[in-house]
Scaffold this motif. Structure first.
Motif, short mmCIF file in Angstrom:
data_model
loop_
_atom_site.label_atom_id
_atom_site.label_comp_id
_atom_site.label_asym_id
_atom_site.label_seq_id
_atom_site.Cartn_x
_atom_site.Cartn_y
_atom_site.Cartn_z
N CYS A 199 21.97 16.03 -0.83
CA CYS A 199 22.43 16.49 0.48
C CYS A 199 22.90 17.93 0.42
CB CYS A 199 23.55 15.58 0.98
SG CYS A 199 24.23 16.12 2.56
N SER A 242 23.88 19.49 3.45
CA SER A 242 24.52 19.74 4.74
C SER A 242 26.03 19.87 4.58
CB SER A 242 24.22 18.59 5.70
OG SER A 242 24.93 18.72 6.90
N THR A 249 28.01 14.41 8.25
CA THR A 249 27.36 14.12 6.97
C THR A 249 28.39 13.96 5.86
OG1 THR A 249 25.43 15.39 7.68
CG2 THR A 249 25.63 14.91 5.32
#
Length: 302
Positions: A241, A243, A248
């Protein structure tokens, strides 16, 4: 036969829209903008083609040209319904892409329903809200890469396009003006009502919205149901990830609380492109791999 073409501006958007159709057992295919020739696929079971146009971070002009070419190809191929998928937080090249779809289609109207009430993203009096906050005051207004600077849908469109845009409320009028028609939706029933009215009026060939309105399309377009074929799922899953969106980050926190090991890179590790192949980088990544070897789920925050 392809009954519906969905044009998403990024891969995530393509997937979260595709889920709406798989849930109704509709055969879909997700393709890149470079694979638009998929419109000519001979598989008669394929009813929905979702194209990831990757226009989210393009200039407004480039996004316009990309969407225009895709829609033009779809019209020439005889696709009866085109859906321009937009971000539920109204990020991206909303105005230029909707205008491109309208111009390339030859239609007089594009029906834009931006809300997703199921996840508390609604449109009231032409203002878009995220969890009760106007979108420009929400996490999407604080996005470091593409902050949404207005909560008024009409202003967002006009920031990139001079095309006539009209606020329609939550009903479809008897007389339709030309241009982009923006609809309010505060609950799922609003989506259903708009959808059914558009169907009765024969206005389903050019639509736009996020995954919210896409969820009503399988029934609206009378798409055939096909028994789903599930792909093999690996025993282990690594999630990478990049983000920094607070939503998130909360998801990563929840996964960590559920027992998933989590690795977070330092600023040096993120920004130094030589670090990964350095002695220190090789040693640390080897330690990470050993740590993750026996983990059923791993979160990697890049």
């Amino acid at each position: 036969m392809i009954k519906l073409l969905v044009i998403a501006d990024d891969f995530t958007g393509a997937l979260d829209t595709g889920v709406q159709f798989k849930a109704k057992q509709t055969l879909i295919q997700i393709a890149s903008e470079k694979c638009i020739e998929s419109l000519k696929i001979s598989d008669h079971n394929l009813q929905v083609l979702i194209v990831d146009a990757e226009t989210r971070h393009m200039t407004a002009q480039d996004a316009y040209q990309t969407v225009y070419q895709i829609v033009q190809t779809a019209v020439e191929a005889g696709v009866p319904c085109i859906y321009k998928k937009t971000d539920s937080g109204l990020r991206g090249n909303i105005g230029s892409e909707l205008t491109a779809a309208l111009n390339a289609s030859g239609n007089k109207q594009l029906h834009f329903i931006p809300a997703f009430p199921l996840i508390n993203r609604i449109t009231v009096n032409g203002i878009h809200y995220i969890d009760g906050k106007p979108v420009a005051q929400s996490v999407f207004g604080k996005d470091p890469f593409e902050p949404v600077q207005s909560s008024k849908v009409k202003e967002i469109i006009y920031s990139q396009s001079p095309v006539h845009t009209h606020l329609m409320g939550s009903t479809v009028p008897d007389v339709l003006p030309q241009g982009i028609l923006v609809y309010d939706s505060a609950k799922d029933e609003d989506l259903q009502q708009i959808a059914q009215t558009l169907k009765l009026r024969g206005e389903l060939n050019l639509l736009a919205g996020c995954a919210g309105f896409a969820s009503v399309l399988p029934d609206l377009l009378d798409l055939d149901r096909i028994e789903p074929q599930f792909p093999p799922i690996p025993q282990k899953l690594l999630v990478i990830c990049g983000s920094i969106n607070p939503i998130t980050l909360r998801q990563l926190d929840e996964a960590q609380r559920a027992g998933a090991p989590r690795i977070q890179l330092t600023p040096e590790q993120k920004l130094d492109d030589r670090w990964l192949t350095s002695p220190d980088g090789l040693q640390i990544t080897a330690e990470w791999m050993a740590q993750l070897k026996d983990a059923p789920l791993a979160n990697h925050f890049a």
